[in-house]
Scaffold this motif. Sequence first.
Motif, PDB file in Angstrom:
ATOM      1  N   GLY A 277       0.765  -1.236   0.000  1.00  0.00           N
ATOM      2  CA  GLY A 277       0.000   0.000   0.000  1.00  0.00           C
ATOM      3  C   GLY A 277       0.794   1.283   0.000  1.00  0.00           C
ATOM      4  N   VAL A 278       1.994   1.261  -0.608  1.00  0.00           N
ATOM      5  CA  VAL A 278       2.792   2.482  -0.670  1.00  0.00           C
ATOM      6  C   VAL A 278       3.186   2.808  -2.113  1.00  0.00           C
ATOM      7  CG1 VAL A 278       3.693   2.383   1.683  1.00  0.00           C
ATOM      8  CG2 VAL A 278       4.886   1.138  -0.137  1.00  0.00           C
ATOM      9  N   ALA A 279       2.446   2.276  -3.085  1.00  0.00           N
ATOM     10  CA  ALA A 279       2.789   2.502  -4.489  1.00  0.00           C
ATOM     11  C   ALA A 279       2.549   3.943  -4.912  1.00  0.00           C
ATOM     12  CB  ALA A 279       1.988   1.555  -5.389  1.00  0.00           C
ATOM     13  N   ASP A 280       1.850   4.716  -4.099  1.00  0.00           N
ATOM     14  CA  ASP A 280       1.654   6.128  -4.441  1.00  0.00           C
ATOM     15  C   ASP A 280       2.908   6.951  -4.183  1.00  0.00           C
ATOM     16  OD1 ASP A 280       1.343   5.610  -1.714  1.00  0.00           O
ATOM     17  OD2 ASP A 280       0.026   7.343  -1.396  1.00  0.00           O
ATOM     18  N   VAL A 281       3.860   6.419  -3.414  1.00  0.00           N
ATOM     19  CA  VAL A 281       5.082   7.174  -3.115  1.00  0.00           C
ATOM     20  C   VAL A 281       6.369   6.411  -3.423  1.00  0.00           C
ATOM     21  CG1 VAL A 281       4.049   8.672  -1.365  1.00  0.00           C
ATOM     22  CG2 VAL A 281       4.967   6.441  -0.695  1.00  0.00           C
ATOM     23  N   LEU A 282       6.277   5.105  -3.651  1.00  0.00           N
ATOM     24  CA  LEU A 282       7.478   4.285  -3.850  1.00  0.00           C
ATOM     25  C   LEU A 282       7.287   3.305  -5.000  1.00  0.00           C
ATOM     26  CD1 LEU A 282       8.380   3.225  -0.173  1.00  0.00           C
ATOM     27  CD2 LEU A 282       9.557   4.930  -1.545  1.00  0.00           C
ATOM     28  N   GLY A 283       8.383   2.712  -5.451  1.00  0.00           N
ATOM     29  CA  GLY A 283       8.319   1.573  -6.348  1.00  0.00           C
ATOM     30  C   GLY A 283       8.585   1.853  -7.807  1.00  0.00           C
ATOM     31  N   SER A 284       8.549   3.097  -8.239  1.00  0.00           N
ATOM     32  CA  SER A 284       8.798   3.424  -9.644  1.00  0.00           C
ATOM     33  C   SER A 284       9.352   4.835  -9.731  1.00  0.00           C
ATOM     34  CB  SER A 284       7.510   3.299 -10.471  1.00  0.00           C
ATOM     35  OG  SER A 284       6.514   4.179  -9.980  1.00  0.00           O
ATOM     36  N   ILE A 285       9.889   5.165 -10.900  1.00  0.00           N
ATOM     37  CA  ILE A 285      10.445   6.501 -11.120  1.00  0.00           C
ATOM     38  C   ILE A 285       9.382   7.311 -11.850  1.00  0.00           C
ATOM     39  CG2 ILE A 285      12.342   7.831 -12.133  1.00  0.00           C
ATOM     40  CD1 ILE A 285      14.077   5.339 -11.952  1.00  0.00           C
ATOM     41  N   GLU A 286       8.598   8.042 -11.066  1.00  0.00           N
ATOM     42  CA  GLU A 286       7.502   8.833 -11.600  1.00  0.00           C
ATOM     43  C   GLU A 286       7.416  10.172 -10.878  1.00  0.00           C
ATOM     44  OE1 GLU A 286       3.685   6.645 -12.544  1.00  0.00           O
ATOM     45  OE2 GLU A 286       4.573   5.219 -11.124  1.00  0.00           O
ATOM     46  N   LYS A 287       6.834  11.133 -11.540  1.00  0.00           N
ATOM     47  CA  LYS A 287       6.633  12.453 -10.955  1.00  0.00           C
ATOM     48  C   LYS A 287       5.817  12.329  -9.666  1.00  0.00           C
ATOM     49  CE  LYS A 287       4.577  16.996 -11.891  1.00  0.00           C
ATOM     50  NZ  LYS A 287       3.872  17.835 -12.892  1.00  0.00           N
ATOM     51  N   GLY A 288       6.285  12.980  -8.625  1.00  0.00           N
ATOM     52  CA  GLY A 288       5.583  13.009  -7.354  1.00  0.00           C
ATOM     53  C   GLY A 288       5.987  11.934  -6.373  1.00  0.00           C
ATOM     54  N   LYS A 289       6.827  10.980  -6.793  1.00  0.00           N
ATOM     55  CA  LYS A 289       7.235   9.919  -5.878  1.00  0.00           C
ATOM     56  C   LYS A 289       8.554  10.271  -5.180  1.00  0.00           C
ATOM     57  CE  LYS A 289       4.752   5.984  -7.768  1.00  0.00           C
ATOM     58  NZ  LYS A 289       4.803   4.531  -8.048  1.00  0.00           N
ATOM     59  N   ILE A 290       8.800   9.580  -4.074  1.00  0.00           N
ATOM     60  CA  ILE A 290      10.046   9.762  -3.334  1.00  0.00           C
ATOM     61  C   ILE A 290      11.227   9.401  -4.226  1.00  0.00           C
ATOM     62  CG2 ILE A 290      11.400   8.947  -1.366  1.00  0.00           C
ATOM     63  CD1 ILE A 290       8.771   8.428   0.086  1.00  0.00           C
ATOM     64  N   ALA A 291      12.273  10.201  -4.164  1.00  0.00           N
ATOM     65  CA  ALA A 291      13.448   9.987  -5.013  1.00  0.00           C
ATOM     66  C   ALA A 291      14.349   8.920  -4.404  1.00  0.00           C
ATOM     67  CB  ALA A 291      14.207  11.292  -5.205  1.00  0.00           C
ATOM     68  N   ASN A 292      13.891   7.681  -4.482  1.00  0.00           N
ATOM     69  CA  ASN A 292      14.714   6.516  -4.140  1.00  0.00           C
ATOM     70  C   ASN A 292      15.217   5.918  -5.444  1.00  0.00           C
ATOM     71  OD1 ASN A 292      14.092   6.938  -1.487  1.00  0.00           O
ATOM     72  ND2 ASN A 292      12.852   5.111  -1.221  1.00  0.00           N
ATOM     73  N   LEU A 293      16.512   6.029  -5.691  1.00  0.00           N
ATOM     74  CA  LEU A 293      17.078   5.670  -6.986  1.00  0.00           C
ATOM     75  C   LEU A 293      18.354   4.854  -6.800  1.00  0.00           C
ATOM     76  CD1 LEU A 293      16.826   9.257  -8.540  1.00  0.00           C
ATOM     77  CD2 LEU A 293      15.173   7.400  -8.848  1.00  0.00           C
ATOM     78  N   VAL A 294      18.602   3.957  -7.760  1.00  0.00           N
ATOM     79  CA  VAL A 294      19.834   3.182  -7.789  1.00  0.00           C
ATOM     80  C   VAL A 294      20.501   3.408  -9.135  1.00  0.00           C
ATOM     81  CG1 VAL A 294      20.858   0.886  -7.651  1.00  0.00           C
ATOM     82  CG2 VAL A 294      18.860   1.440  -6.269  1.00  0.00           C
ATOM     83  N   VAL A 295      21.755   3.841  -9.122  1.00  0.00           N
ATOM     84  CA  VAL A 295      22.504   4.114 -10.349  1.00  0.00           C
ATOM     85  C   VAL A 295      23.581   3.043 -10.493  1.00  0.00           C
ATOM     86  CG1 VAL A 295      23.866   5.788 -11.637  1.00  0.00           C
ATOM     87  CG2 VAL A 295      22.082   6.582 -10.061  1.00  0.00           C
ATOM     88  N   THR A 296      23.553   2.321 -11.616  1.00  0.00           N
ATOM     89  CA  THR A 296      24.514   1.248 -11.851  1.00  0.00           C
ATOM     90  C   THR A 296      25.293   1.508 -13.141  1.00  0.00           C
ATOM     91  OG1 THR A 296      23.047  -0.136 -13.189  1.00  0.00           O
ATOM     92  CG2 THR A 296      22.872  -0.347 -10.801  1.00  0.00           C
ATOM     93  N   ASP A 297      26.374   0.744 -13.332  1.00  0.00           N
ATOM     94  CA  ASP A 297      27.168   0.877 -14.555  1.00  0.00           C
ATOM     95  C   ASP A 297      26.816  -0.205 -15.574  1.00  0.00           C
ATOM     96  OD1 ASP A 297      28.259  -1.363 -13.398  1.00  0.00           O
ATOM     97  OD2 ASP A 297      30.296  -0.551 -13.219  1.00  0.00           O
TER      98      ASP A 297
END
Length: 560
Positions: free
Chosen positions: A397-417
Amino acid sequence: MNFHSVRERLELFALVALTTNLFVATPLFGQAGEPRDFAIRGAKVFPVSSPPIENATILVSRGIIVSVGRDISIPPDAWVIDGKGMIVYPGLIDSLTDVGIGPIAPPAGAGPTPTDPNVRPPISRGPEDRPATTPWRNAADEINPADPRVESWRGAGFTTTVSSPKTGMFPGQAAVLDLAGERAGDLVVKAPVAIPVSLTAAGGFRSFPGSQMGAIAYVRQVWLDTNWSSQAEENYDKNRAVDRPRYDRTEAVLAAALQKHELVLLPGNSTLQIRRALQLSGEWNLRTAIYGGQMSYESAPEIAARKIPVLVDLKWPEAEKDADPEATPSLRVLRFRDRAPSSPAALEKAGVKFAFCSGAITTPKDLLPAVKKAIDAGLPADTALRALTLSPAEIFGVADVLGSIEKGKIANLVVTDGDLFDKKTKVKMVFVDGRKFEVREPLRPTEPPKGDLSGKWKLAFATPQGPEEATADLLMATDGTLTGTLTSSRGVGTIFTGYVSENNFNFTLSLPIEGNITDVTFTGTFEGTTMKGSISAMGYTFDFTGTKPTSAPGHAGGAL
């Protein structure tokens, strides 16, 4: 939905050479002089909720994603990160663990806590004693930001966990945590989100329930009592002439959770356990998810018919390293070991929503290789990514703020090479709540091990307080990585850094000592079934010895 901004750590942690093989994520973003707005430009982005975007830009402001796509206008005062040659994924989610709520030392003089595994609980005479039942515990109230696994999980790309207490049949309620922050409240995204239930008997034969059947009967009775209590309260409110129902803390907490339609997590790893969970879910009329799911290759259609999500345990079954080499596992055990990684593909084919959880995995670097086994067994890579990101966010029940890279969501990101599931890929940066953590791999010995340290070891040592003993349950990977746990009178500690090089070893864990969580480092040498070395903790150094008993005849590991 409330989510909390994460306060930046004020000090950089020193890297200790030769004491860790884990990635260490050191917070660098948000320090004085650095802007809160930034953009990652020119990277390949996997939003998960939509197709990948080449040469894309992600714009973040104050921890929230503002926009994603090509030709994004970047404000002149924003910090620009060159993403050329990089791939950006949503922060990964471990959908059931106890990371972030590691051991917290009790106040001085408070004595042992009720959940101390080394303290024998009072003997239970029956269900009315409520054995191993603490549903009022909330993971959000027991957060330990100093839990070293927060840093190691984050360094492996996991920005979020669904964390829960583990001890007991009703151990407590789970919370969604973001893995950054110095204060406990900084980590909480949503709490509570689920009620985990265990069907493992808590007591021995001297205490109720002393068997699997007793545990199932007890848990069933708790739900019956809770339903009766709710009905009795309603009747009493309507008719004061009836007896006032007695107060029971367990019933009150569970009734309130069910009124909020909180998710109940039921165990189900084998086909029998999965079918039992499906039956109990219907019998109790609960909104449920099953955790375990490793034999879903046999039962995926049955799960799909009930539209129940599954949290798949990534600790795939395998033979015990110290098992009797002459013991022959059954055909069913061998089939289970071979087919378990195909369960996610079976769930995907049947249309079951599922997510991945770490289960018994203690080293985060082992999580993505475990997912890769599921991919090799037929799971599409994009579905595997979803099971680490958007699917667990939806389940809890937190898909409104987490789980994908979309406008309005928390900036939780993983950058890989490179591709997330390629064993050569490195995690380069991690963002949690918009805070940047640079990922670096510390140096460690490169000499291969000259033996296998795996197995149960009996340790003896003399502390300033007197002689003590402990049991170390160690697991060594082929590259020398050392994981496991250590159990002593002070509690259970999980190894968060460890290695074996030639016949030398080093591992570190945390234990409560004198009211404080303290890092304890074991350094030494081993030969065959003996080891010796020194222990360092709180400025003290003292010697220890260890022995590994040989396997008992006829012992067979991995039995169902």
